[in-house]
Design an enzyme around this catalytic site. Structure first.
Site, PDB file in Angstrom:
ATOM      1  N   SER A  92       0.839  -1.193   0.000  1.00 26.30           N
ATOM      2  CA  SER A  92       0.000   0.000   0.000  1.00 26.30           C
ATOM      3  C   SER A  92       0.875   1.244   0.000  1.00 26.30           C
ATOM      4  CB  SER A  92      -0.978  -0.041   1.171  1.00 26.30           C
ATOM      5  OG  SER A  92      -2.018   0.902   0.992  1.00 26.30           O
ATOM      6  N   ASP A 210     -10.101  -3.609  -6.149  1.00 29.57           N
ATOM      7  CA  ASP A 210      -9.696  -2.724  -5.052  1.00 29.57           C
ATOM      8  C   ASP A 210     -10.779  -1.697  -4.755  1.00 29.57           C
ATOM      9  OD1 ASP A 210      -8.271  -0.990  -3.271  1.00 29.57           O
ATOM     10  OD2 ASP A 210      -6.407  -1.732  -4.137  1.00 29.57           O
ATOM     11  N   HIS A 266      -8.212  -4.747  -1.871  1.00 30.96           N
ATOM     12  CA  HIS A 266      -6.911  -4.195  -1.514  1.00 30.96           C
ATOM     13  C   HIS A 266      -6.112  -5.119  -0.588  1.00 30.96           C
ATOM     14  CE1 HIS A 266      -4.065  -0.955  -1.327  1.00 30.96           C
ATOM     15  NE2 HIS A 266      -4.149  -0.847  -0.020  1.00 30.96           N
TER      16      HIS A 266
END
Length: 283
Positions: A92, A210, A266
């Site tokens: 991330s 995502d 995600h």
């Protein structure tokens, strides 16, 4: 990367907006353990930004990213296990932070960079801030809505430092303290370009479902076309690539850029997918 004693070295950093930490046994701690079990003799450093896990977690929200990068560069320079070079894996927001390390701190050398759901062109929106009921997510939204490019918000909110508003491009380029700098938006720093091109491989992983990152194309270095907030463009269609301000076009032509995609939300991937697709870059 092999050192003189033939030990593989991997560096990992995460700054997920849930407030993750270097040593969370359900996330980074688990990945560190998994890699150590799969690759005999590997040395894995999971970066801690701060003196303890609490500071590490808080700094993922509130510590100036440029200062975080400087702290990481200092850690790397002082770690004897990394001096021969290392591979880096960022999850991330940790992915774009590690790219800044590659661009700003070439010693010890980063050999391979694996970006897992990183936001290399920033984000524009928080469609589902992790920890939806968290007061921290509410605070982030309020601050970004109030003024992502004010000095106060830029200096004290990590997420604002990679906020990329395509409707206010001039404000972004002028006031973005972190992202506009590492993406060469104001001027071309030839050292950044040279250092990034020293990577042997730059792997970018996109999560096709995502719901946290907006737009998801940023995970492959794409983004929204300037002046509107609906149509996206790929890295190869962007001025950044066409003008080759970061050297990404040259790296692409040299086969150094790897674009991987996986189904799922995600950072949601199976051990089998991880082993098959990412571990080979660490061996």
């Amino acid at each position: 990367m092999e050192q003189s004693c033939s030990v593989q070295v991997s560096l990992m950093l995460t700054r997920v907006s849930t407030g993750d930490s270097c040593c969370n046994p359900l996330s980074m701690g688990a990945i560190k353990k998994m890699i150590e079990q799969e690759i005999a003799g590997i040395y894995v450093l999971s970066l801690m930004i701060g003196k303890n896990v609490v500071e590490d977690t808080e700094n993922g929200f509130f510590l100036d990213v440029n200062h975080q990068v400087s702290m990481v560069c200092s850690q790397l320079a002082q770690d004897p296990n990394l001096q021969g070079g290392y591979n880096a894996m960022g999850f991330s927001q940790g992915a774009q932070f590690l790219r800044a390390v590659a661009q700003r701190c070439p010693s010890p050398p980063m050999k391979k960079l694996i970006s897992v759901g990183g936001q290399h062109q920033g984000v524009y929106g928080l469609p589902r801030c992790p920890g939806e009921s968290s007061h921290v997510c509410d605070m982030i939204r309020e601050a970004l809505n109030r003024g992502a490019y004010s000095d106060l918000v830029q200096k004290h909110l990590v997420q604002a430092q990679y906020w990329h508003d395509p409707l206010n491009d001039d404000l972004y380029k002028k006031h973005s303290l972190f992202l506009a700098d590492i993406n060469q938006e104001r001027s071309v720093n030839e050292t950044y370009k040279k250092n990034l091109q020293q990577l042997e491989t730059f792997v970018m992983v996109k999560f096709l479902q995502d719901s946290v990152v907006d737009p998801v194309d940023t995970e492959w270095f794409g983004f929204l076309k300037t002046g509107q907030a609906k149509v996206t463009e790929t890295l190869q269609e962007s001025d950044l690539y066409k003008q080759d301000r970061l050297g990404l076009a040259a790296m692409d032509k040299a086969g150094k850029l790897v674009f991987l995609a996986t189904e799922g939300d995600h950072l949601q991937f199976s051990k089998e997918w991880f082993d098959a697709n990412l571990l080979p870059y660490l061996r």
